[in-house]
Structure formats: C-alpha cells, structure tokens
Design a protein around this motif. Sequence first.
Motif, PDB file in Angstrom:
ATOM      1  N   GLY A 154      72.314 -45.456  -2.477  1.00 42.50           N
ATOM      2  CA  GLY A 154      70.884 -45.187  -2.512  1.00 42.50           C
ATOM      3  C   GLY A 154      70.372 -44.610  -1.207  1.00 42.50           C
ATOM      4  N   VAL A 155      69.061 -44.500  -1.115  1.00 39.93           N
ATOM      5  CA  VAL A 155      68.451 -43.780  -0.003  1.00 39.93           C
ATOM      6  C   VAL A 155      68.216 -44.644   1.231  1.00 39.93           C
ATOM      7  CG1 VAL A 155      67.361 -42.047  -1.473  1.00 39.93           C
ATOM      8  CG2 VAL A 155      66.142 -44.177  -0.985  1.00 39.93           C
ATOM      9  N   HIS A 156      68.394 -45.955   1.114  1.00 36.91           N
ATOM     10  CA  HIS A 156      68.153 -46.840   2.258  1.00 36.91           C
ATOM     11  C   HIS A 156      69.443 -47.469   2.791  1.00 36.91           C
ATOM     12  CE1 HIS A 156      63.926 -46.245   1.682  1.00 36.91           C
ATOM     13  NE2 HIS A 156      63.925 -46.818   0.500  1.00 36.91           N
ATOM     14  N   VAL A 157      70.547 -46.805   2.521  1.00 41.87           N
ATOM     15  CA  VAL A 157      71.847 -47.355   2.916  1.00 41.87           C
ATOM     16  C   VAL A 157      71.980 -47.472   4.435  1.00 41.87           C
ATOM     17  CG1 VAL A 157      73.046 -45.137   2.980  1.00 41.87           C
ATOM     18  CG2 VAL A 157      74.316 -47.226   2.413  1.00 41.87           C
ATOM     19  N   LEU A 158      71.268 -46.634   5.185  1.00 38.90           N
ATOM     20  CA  LEU A 158      71.352 -46.683   6.649  1.00 38.90           C
ATOM     21  C   LEU A 158      70.958 -48.055   7.183  1.00 38.90           C
ATOM     22  CD1 LEU A 158      69.814 -43.261   7.739  1.00 38.90           C
ATOM     23  CD2 LEU A 158      72.209 -43.954   7.909  1.00 38.90           C
ATOM     24  N   ARG A 159      69.928 -48.618   6.609  1.00 35.03           N
ATOM     25  CA  ARG A 159      69.411 -49.902   7.118  1.00 35.03           C
ATOM     26  C   ARG A 159      70.035 -51.101   6.409  1.00 35.03           C
ATOM     27  NH1 ARG A 159      63.188 -51.659   8.546  1.00 35.03           N
ATOM     28  NH2 ARG A 159      63.653 -53.832   9.016  1.00 35.03           N
ATOM     29  N   TYR A 160      70.227 -50.977   5.082  1.00 35.06           N
ATOM     30  CA  TYR A 160      70.585 -52.167   4.312  1.00 35.06           C
ATOM     31  C   TYR A 160      72.026 -52.160   3.803  1.00 35.06           C
ATOM     32  CZ  TYR A 160      65.489 -52.586   4.225  1.00 35.06           C
ATOM     33  OH  TYR A 160      64.168 -52.674   4.575  1.00 35.06           O
ATOM     34  N   GLY A 161      72.690 -51.023   3.840  1.00 37.47           N
ATOM     35  CA  GLY A 161      74.031 -50.947   3.281  1.00 37.47           C
ATOM     36  C   GLY A 161      74.005 -50.658   1.787  1.00 37.47           C
ATOM     37  N   SER A 162      75.196 -50.510   1.209  1.00 30.36           N
ATOM     38  CA  SER A 162      75.333 -50.192  -0.212  1.00 30.36           C
ATOM     39  C   SER A 162      75.259 -51.471  -1.051  1.00 30.36           C
ATOM     40  CB  SER A 162      76.664 -49.489  -0.454  1.00 30.36           C
ATOM     41  OG  SER A 162      77.729 -50.375  -0.128  1.00 30.36           O
ATOM     42  N   MET A 163      75.517 -51.361  -2.351  1.00 31.15           N
ATOM     43  CA  MET A 163      75.485 -52.531  -3.233  1.00 31.15           C
ATOM     44  C   MET A 163      76.470 -53.597  -2.775  1.00 31.15           C
ATOM     45  SD  MET A 163      73.181 -52.584  -5.635  1.00 31.15           S
ATOM     46  CE  MET A 163      73.798 -53.713  -6.885  1.00 31.15           C
ATOM     47  N   ARG A 164      77.581 -53.186  -2.200  1.00 32.39           N
ATOM     48  CA  ARG A 164      78.563 -54.148  -1.714  1.00 32.39           C
ATOM     49  C   ARG A 164      77.929 -55.120  -0.717  1.00 32.39           C
ATOM     50  NH1 ARG A 164      83.999 -53.812  -1.872  1.00 32.39           N
ATOM     51  NH2 ARG A 164      83.929 -51.578  -2.377  1.00 32.39           N
ATOM     52  N   ALA A 165      77.034 -54.607   0.122  1.00 37.68           N
ATOM     53  CA  ALA A 165      76.398 -55.433   1.144  1.00 37.68           C
ATOM     54  C   ALA A 165      75.389 -56.414   0.546  1.00 37.68           C
ATOM     55  CB  ALA A 165      75.712 -54.550   2.181  1.00 37.68           C
ATOM     56  N   ARG A 250      65.601 -49.694  12.379  1.00 37.28           N
ATOM     57  CA  ARG A 250      64.336 -49.406  11.704  1.00 37.28           C
ATOM     58  C   ARG A 250      64.403 -48.092  10.926  1.00 37.28           C
ATOM     59  NH1 ARG A 250      60.080 -50.139  16.492  1.00 37.28           N
ATOM     60  NH2 ARG A 250      61.827 -49.235  17.612  1.00 37.28           N
ATOM     61  N   LEU A 251      65.358 -47.214  11.277  1.00 38.31           N
ATOM     62  CA  LEU A 251      65.552 -45.979  10.513  1.00 38.31           C
ATOM     63  C   LEU A 251      66.201 -46.343   9.180  1.00 38.31           C
ATOM     64  CD1 LEU A 251      65.505 -42.865  10.345  1.00 38.31           C
ATOM     65  CD2 LEU A 251      67.780 -42.878  11.398  1.00 38.31           C
ATOM     66  N   SER A 252      65.413 -46.277   8.115  1.00 43.32           N
ATOM     67  CA  SER A 252      65.904 -46.751   6.822  1.00 43.32           C
ATOM     68  C   SER A 252      66.317 -45.629   5.887  1.00 43.32           C
ATOM     69  CB  SER A 252      64.838 -47.612   6.137  1.00 43.32           C
ATOM     70  OG  SER A 252      63.691 -46.842   5.841  1.00 43.32           O
ATOM     71  N   ALA A 253      65.965 -44.384   6.189  1.00 42.67           N
ATOM     72  CA  ALA A 253      66.359 -43.275   5.320  1.00 42.67           C
ATOM     73  C   ALA A 253      66.428 -41.986   6.121  1.00 42.67           C
ATOM     74  CB  ALA A 253      65.374 -43.116   4.163  1.00 42.67           C
ATOM     75  N   PHE A 254      67.406 -41.163   5.770  1.00 38.30           N
ATOM     76  CA  PHE A 254      67.554 -39.838   6.364  1.00 38.30           C
ATOM     77  C   PHE A 254      68.184 -38.965   5.291  1.00 38.30           C
ATOM     78  CE2 PHE A 254      69.466 -36.438   8.809  1.00 38.30           C
ATOM     79  CZ  PHE A 254      68.605 -36.240   9.874  1.00 38.30           C
ATOM     80  N   GLU A 255      67.343 -38.234   4.545  1.00 34.64           N
ATOM     81  CA  GLU A 255      67.779 -37.479   3.381  1.00 34.64           C
ATOM     82  C   GLU A 255      67.670 -35.982   3.642  1.00 34.64           C
ATOM     83  OE1 GLU A 255      68.728 -38.934   0.086  1.00 34.64           O
ATOM     84  OE2 GLU A 255      69.178 -40.411   1.620  1.00 34.64           O
ATOM     85  N   LEU A 256      68.790 -35.284   3.504  1.00 35.61           N
ATOM     86  CA  LEU A 256      68.845 -33.848   3.767  1.00 35.61           C
ATOM     87  C   LEU A 256      68.659 -33.070   2.464  1.00 35.61           C
ATOM     88  CD1 LEU A 256      69.472 -31.677   5.976  1.00 35.61           C
ATOM     89  CD2 LEU A 256      71.865 -31.827   5.229  1.00 35.61           C
ATOM     90  N   ALA A 286      62.727 -38.435   6.393  1.00 39.30           N
ATOM     91  CA  ALA A 286      63.117 -39.644   7.133  1.00 39.30           C
ATOM     92  C   ALA A 286      62.070 -40.726   6.937  1.00 39.30           C
ATOM     93  CB  ALA A 286      63.276 -39.330   8.618  1.00 39.30           C
ATOM     94  N   GLU A 287      62.543 -41.965   6.945  1.00 43.08           N
ATOM     95  CA  GLU A 287      61.636 -43.107   6.823  1.00 43.08           C
ATOM     96  C   GLU A 287      62.002 -44.148   7.870  1.00 43.08           C
ATOM     97  OE1 GLU A 287      60.430 -44.808   2.918  1.00 43.08           O
ATOM     98  OE2 GLU A 287      61.346 -46.648   3.699  1.00 43.08           O
ATOM     99  N   ILE A 288      60.970 -44.668   8.528  1.00 48.99           N
ATOM    100  CA  ILE A 288      61.142 -45.737   9.512  1.00 48.99           C
ATOM    101  C   ILE A 288      60.300 -46.910   9.039  1.00 48.99           C
ATOM    102  CG2 ILE A 288      60.764 -46.413  11.919  1.00 48.99           C
ATOM    103  CD1 ILE A 288      61.151 -43.381  12.584  1.00 48.99           C
ATOM    104  N   ARG A 289      60.945 -48.071   8.907  1.00 49.20           N
ATOM    105  CA  ARG A 289      60.268 -49.259   8.387  1.00 49.20           C
ATOM    106  C   ARG A 289      60.006 -50.259   9.500  1.00 49.20           C
ATOM    107  NH1 ARG A 289      62.751 -50.702   2.383  1.00 49.20           N
ATOM    108  NH2 ARG A 289      61.884 -48.853   1.339  1.00 49.20           N
TER     109      ARG A 289
END
Length: 337
Positions: A154-165, A250-256, A286-289
């Motif tokens: 998903g789009v917030h993998v940078l901050r939270y990780g994938s489903m595995r996490a 805090r950087l939760s998304a970076f979509e190109l 980009a999204e910063i939370r």
Amino acid sequence: MTLIEDLRAAIGDAAVITDPAQFAPMLTDNRRRWHGQAACCALPASTDEVSRLMAVCTKHKALVFTQGGNTGNAAAATPVVADADVGRTVLVNTARMNRIEAIDRVNATAVVQSGVILKNLQDAAAEEGLLFPVSLAAEGTCTVGGTLSTNAGGVHVLRYGSMRAQCLGLEVVLPDGRVLSMLRSLRKANTGYDLKHLFIGAEGTLGIITRAALAFAALPAARTVFVAAVDSLQAAEKLFETLSKNFSARLSAFELMHAATIAKVREQLPDIPVGFELNHPWYVLAEIRYDTTEESEATRPQIENLLAALFESDTVADAVIGQSETQNEALWRVRES
C-alpha cells in the motif's frame, strides 16, 4: 460421489455454485485480460468449512484457486486451466468469511476472517480511535486474506510496513484440510518458529488463510500532503532522500507518478480534480503525518522552507501543498485514480 456432490455434502448445496453465469465476474481477472473456467465456485463461511472442502478437493485431486476481492493485477486468482481440467477445478471465494470477530482496544488488535473487506477493517479501527495503516486504491474491494497472501504494502508502507508487519497471527487450512492455528495476538511473542510468515506473500500456494490477528496503529492527529513536480528520476530520488532525512518516520507516503498517467486520469475521469498543471514529466505525492496538531503547526513552515530550497536548487520544479483536509483528499484521489 462426484467432486460436486462431495463438496455439497461438505459445505451445503447453497455454498457450491455450478452455473458459470452466476460466478462469471470471478472468472475474469481485474484487468480483464484473462478468462478462466471452473467446475464450480465454493463459498465457505468458516475455517471448518474450508477444512472440509479442502479435504474433498484433495480426495478428488482437484485444482484449487483461492480468491478474495479479485483485485489483483497478476491474474493469480483466475482459474486459467486446460479444457480437460475444468471438471476438477474449484474456485474458492472467501466473500462469506467477512466477520470482524473481535477488537481489543487496549492491545490495539483485531481478529478477523480473511474475507473482510480492507476498508471495513479500516472503518472499524477508526471507530475505536485507531488506525489500520495498510491502504491502497482497491481497499473498498480487496480482502484481508488477499492482502496477506500478496503481502500488500500500500501507499503508507514507508511508515508502517507491509501486511507482514501488521500480522500477529494466522489460522490457515493446509491443502489436505488440516488446520494450522497460529492465531495469537500477543505482541511480544518470541518463542518457537514463526510459521505464519511462510503463508504471508505465498499467494495461497501453501494453504488458505482463514483468520488473522492484526495490529492497529495510533490514529494520526494531522497530516501535510503535497505534490511536487520533478524533471527526472534522479531529482525524485534526491527529494526522497531529503524528506527522509528531515522527517524520518513521519514521512508516510512517497508516490511517484508520470505526467502521462495523470493526463489519462484527467481524460478518462474528468470529475477528478487535478489541482496542478502538467508541465513536467514526473510528479511525487508525499504525505507527512503527525501525532499531535502542535507538531503539525510547528512542522508545516519547515516543509514550505524545504520545498523552497529544493526549488532554488532545481531539484523540485513546482509544488502544490494541500491547504485543508478536502484538498489533501483531492490530491490523493488523483493518485488512487
């Protein structure tokens, strides 16, 4: 008894559909490039029913395809088989396994069936003041089982990780019908083999995920969303490096996004507001939370100054910052569309 008769005896007549017209949408992949065939579609409602139907499929040496929301773009859930094999092909769909069984607000966890729609899980978490952080454009249709089986990021993998996490435990039905129960919600579970990871990302090849224990995160208090135009992939990489250094977790998304894809959104979906001009080849959303509104108010000027400095150094060619939550949602709609 035939395969169909055995399946009906195992999980009930109504849960076994044999008319292809009744399950035709499940036979075509999300991109409508592949069209499959199956003797029937089985719709189990519980782990026990999946166990019984898999025992039947093993007895008859059936070919089994498991399907959640059928939103994948690799046709992995589409039963594309030779004509000679259609009579022993079973499509298992988890649509009836859609219960959120329990939410533990203190532990910030949930136990759910694998057919739960991702958006429904997100909404249930929000009602408790929590966040289920995996988010993707298909979240209104895709299922927990599918996202686990593909280890969706998903789009917030940078901050939270994938489903595995997010996964604390699983319940899985093995190909012969045996049930492997690893359904624990303990966060500090550090004993023995962690077998659940074998099934996350395995796309159903080792067994069928039927239930999951999942972790929630804290609901962010605020966010800043912006779109920055860049003239090269090297500039996008520099932008990512700078944002990561300055804002860390805090950087939760970076979509190109390429300008051509945004132009296609504008052409095909004119009701989607694209709030910036397409004068450059690449665009980054980009999204910063933030955990607190005070943190948001203190950080926003820093973002504006940073983007200004990147503009001066020719890293960023232009930028649009969302000024309200409505504008934030509008920028995200472009990416999701």
